[in-house]
Design a protein around this motif. Structure first.
Motif, PDB file in Angstrom:
ATOM      1  N   LEU A 202     -21.256  -5.335   9.858  1.00  0.00           N
ATOM      2  CA  LEU A 202     -20.206  -6.030   9.114  1.00  0.00           C
ATOM      3  C   LEU A 202     -20.718  -6.622   7.801  1.00  0.00           C
ATOM      4  O   LEU A 202     -20.035  -6.502   6.767  1.00  0.00           O
ATOM      5  CB  LEU A 202     -19.564  -7.108   9.981  1.00  0.00           C
ATOM      6  N   PRO A 203     -21.889  -7.283   7.776  1.00  0.00           N
ATOM      7  CA  PRO A 203     -22.359  -7.800   6.482  1.00  0.00           C
ATOM      8  C   PRO A 203     -22.559  -6.699   5.443  1.00  0.00           C
ATOM      9  O   PRO A 203     -22.192  -6.866   4.270  1.00  0.00           O
ATOM     10  CB  PRO A 203     -23.685  -8.483   6.841  1.00  0.00           C
TER      11      PRO A 203
ATOM     12  N   TYR B 122     -21.018  -3.825   5.359  1.00  0.00           N
ATOM     13  CA  TYR B 122     -19.716  -3.297   4.973  1.00  0.00           C
ATOM     14  C   TYR B 122     -19.015  -4.261   4.024  1.00  0.00           C
ATOM     15  O   TYR B 122     -18.360  -3.833   3.064  1.00  0.00           O
ATOM     16  CB  TYR B 122     -18.849  -3.020   6.197  1.00  0.00           C
ATOM     17  N   GLN B 123     -19.154  -5.554   4.260  1.00  0.00           N
ATOM     18  CA  GLN B 123     -18.546  -6.527   3.354  1.00  0.00           C
ATOM     19  C   GLN B 123     -19.138  -6.399   1.953  1.00  0.00           C
ATOM     20  O   GLN B 123     -18.414  -6.450   0.953  1.00  0.00           O
ATOM     21  CB  GLN B 123     -18.738  -7.948   3.879  1.00  0.00           C
ATOM     22  N   GLU B 124     -20.448  -6.232   1.861  1.00  0.00           N
ATOM     23  CA  GLU B 124     -21.080  -6.045   0.559  1.00  0.00           C
ATOM     24  C   GLU B 124     -20.592  -4.756  -0.099  1.00  0.00           C
ATOM     25  O   GLU B 124     -20.370  -4.699  -1.316  1.00  0.00           O
ATOM     26  CB  GLU B 124     -22.601  -6.015   0.723  1.00  0.00           C
TER      27      GLU B 124
ATOM     28  N   ASN C  65     -17.239  -5.513  -1.497  1.00  0.00           N
ATOM     29  CA  ASN C  65     -17.380  -6.336  -2.703  1.00  0.00           C
ATOM     30  C   ASN C  65     -17.790  -5.495  -3.901  1.00  0.00           C
ATOM     31  O   ASN C  65     -17.337  -5.724  -5.037  1.00  0.00           O
ATOM     32  CB  ASN C  65     -18.416  -7.433  -2.471  1.00  0.00           C
TER      33      ASN C  65
ATOM     34  N   TYR D 218      -8.746  -5.766   3.598  1.00  0.00           N
ATOM     35  CA  TYR D 218      -9.894  -6.486   4.141  1.00  0.00           C
ATOM     36  C   TYR D 218     -10.032  -7.835   3.448  1.00  0.00           C
ATOM     37  O   TYR D 218     -10.199  -8.884   4.092  1.00  0.00           O
ATOM     38  CB  TYR D 218     -11.156  -5.638   3.946  1.00  0.00           C
ATOM     39  N   ARG D 219      -9.935  -7.830   2.133  1.00  0.00           N
ATOM     40  CA  ARG D 219     -10.056  -9.076   1.388  1.00  0.00           C
ATOM     41  C   ARG D 219      -8.916 -10.040   1.711  1.00  0.00           C
ATOM     42  O   ARG D 219      -9.126 -11.256   1.811  1.00  0.00           O
ATOM     43  CB  ARG D 219     -10.066  -8.788  -0.115  1.00  0.00           C
TER      44      ARG D 219
ATOM     45  N   PRO E 136     -11.890  -5.538   8.416  1.00  0.00           N
ATOM     46  CA  PRO E 136     -11.746  -4.235   7.759  1.00  0.00           C
ATOM     47  C   PRO E 136     -10.562  -3.430   8.290  1.00  0.00           C
ATOM     48  O   PRO E 136     -10.314  -3.379   9.500  1.00  0.00           O
ATOM     49  CB  PRO E 136     -13.073  -3.526   8.086  1.00  0.00           C
TER      50      PRO E 136
END
Length: 461
Positions: free
Chosen positions: A225-226, A228-230, A233, A266-267, A272
């Protein structure tokens, strides 16, 4: 080593798409000895596919599957271990009306097969057909495992359970695979080369078909998850795809997206999105994505393209059946063969499927068709507890799920008077005035009247 025998009844066996993927997967597999009966209302198409299946058998890595075109559904189902249902409800001309008529009323649809006016009327055509298939399964193969590949997935899976409550059925969709491919790309990009595939990625799936989300992503023991978040972004504003689309390829033009809707949701929501942009957009108000779809990096797929693509596939299928070209025993992204092997006791397999809610998603009514992971084993298809959607997403999902359930019930009980209010409540229809919404409903009934009961036509008039 002996192979595990399995008899598969394929309803819609003249398919130009999913049937060939199954053939390739069976040719790639080395553990099954499959006999596939192909049934289609277009028997000539089933006979063509039987000839193509024999060609795939020639390149099999394991025991070659056998293929037989049969003229009636009872013959296809008798003694089947597994039933695959992959039909086209109506014709592409009907689907064109599903998309073109709402467009004249200002409603844009990128697919038109799940929700919105197009999904609603596709369901009206499909539910009686799919319910009869479920009754045929009840009469001729009540113990068979049944996989539905037909859209609108949630509504039709629910209709089959309504027609035959004891059916051993799941609905199969590959949309979540798109997210898993993205995660594998992230890991391989970090590693500087191919180290993992999407099959190594595990996700916890929550939602309803084509409006699916994940709240956990794992890869070989790593929380992804971290990462994928990056990734979101970095690419959220510009979008991302694993390759640049070919401007000369209509399929790329109309089916590829840049995941900008996925990233934006997602944001906005905090977990996601897993399905493709073209499907996700239709569940949201039109002003969110559909009105500015080009800016979001996806297209509205015209039915005229689908017709051209069908004709091209027919030509390729005819050539393959005639002995031209070489079929490839290549594993597709589809999960069906792995699911069958799990049910036959050849290992355990987990994948996202559509099933009645038995508690796997908290906050949605029991019996609602939901999409979560399930375990395929010799014990059957066991849904896995997924948890609860975030509140904002829960509200949107519950609204669509309730409408899908009520639509299924209305058609199954011939409660035609309930249909307009359900149609009117879809987020894509809500902005219309009452008069315009009624005019749209009546025009769409008239356009597909040859598939609809006379009582419904009278009710609409």
């Amino acid at each position: 080593m002996s192979k595990r025998a399995v008899t598969i009844a394929y309803i819609g066996g003249g398919s130009l798409n999913w049937a060939f993927r199954l053939m390739a997967d069976l040719a790639h597999d080395t553990t099954l000895a499959a006999h596939v009966r192909l049934y289609d209302i277009d028997h000539a198409a089933a006979e063509r596919n039987a000839r193509i299946g024999a060609r795939f058998a020639e390149v099999s890595k394991g025991q070659p599957a056998t293929y037989q075109a049969v003229p009636d559904i009872a013959q296809a189902l008798a003694g089947a271990d597994v039933v695959v249902v992959s039909i086209l409800p109506g014709q592409f001309d009907d689907m064109a009306q599903d998309v073109d008529i709402p467009a004249r009323f200002g409603i844009l649809q990128s697919v038109g097969d799940t929700v919105g006016p197009g999904g609603f009327f596709r369901a009206l055509r499909s539910i009686p057909m799919i319910a009869q298939i479920a009754r045929d399964i009840r009469d001729h193969a009540p113990e068979a495992w049944v996989c539905n590949l037909t859209n609108p997935m949630s509504v039709l899976t629910g209709a089959m359970y309504s027609a035959f409550p004891e059916i051993k059925l799941w609905g199969e969709c590959h949309e979540v695979t798109k997210l898993r491919h993205q995660v594998a790309w992230i890991a391989n990009n970090e590693a500087g080369g191919p180290q993992v595939s999407h099959r190594d990625v595990i996700v916890n799936v929550l939602g309803i078909n084509h409006f699916t989300f994940v709240d956990a992503i794992g890869l070989k023991g790593r929380d992804m998850l971290p990462a994928y978040q990056e990734f979101v972004n970095q690419h959220g504003n510009s979008g991302w795809s694993s390759r640049e689309p070919d401007p000369e390829d209509d399929h790329d033009t109309y089916f590829m997206d840049r995941s900008r809707v996925k990233f934006d949701l997602y944001r906005r929501i905090g977990i996601p999105a897993a399905a493709g942009d073209r499907h996700l957009a239709e569940f949201m108000p039109q002003g969110d994505y559909l009105d500015t779809h080009a800016d979001w990096g996806f297209a509205l797929t015209p039915v005229a393209y689908r017709m051209r693509d069908r004709d091209s596939k027919r030509e390729r299928a005819a050539a393959l059946a005639a002995g031209q070209g070489t079929p490839q025993a290549e594993r597709s992204d589809e999960a069906l063969v792995d699911q069958i092997k799990g049910l036959l006791g050849l290992g355990h397999f987990v994948s996202n499927v559509n099933l009645p809610n038995r508690g796997q998603i908290d906050g949605l009514p029991h019996g609602t068709i939901v999409e979560t992971n399930a375990l395929f084993s010799s014990l059957g298809v066991t849904p896995l507890v997924a948890g609860r959607l975030p509140d904002a997403l829960q509200t949107i999902t519950a609204d669509h799920a309730a409408r899908q359930t009520a639509l299924t019930q209305a058609v199954m009980t011939a409660s035609w008077g309930d249909l307009f209010d359900l149609f009117r409540s879809d987020p894509l229809v809500v902005p219309l005035s009452d008069a315009c919404a009624k005019d749209l409903f009546v025009e769409m009934v008239q356009a597909t009247a040859h598939h609809l009961p006379e009582e419904l036509q009278r009710e609409a008039a």
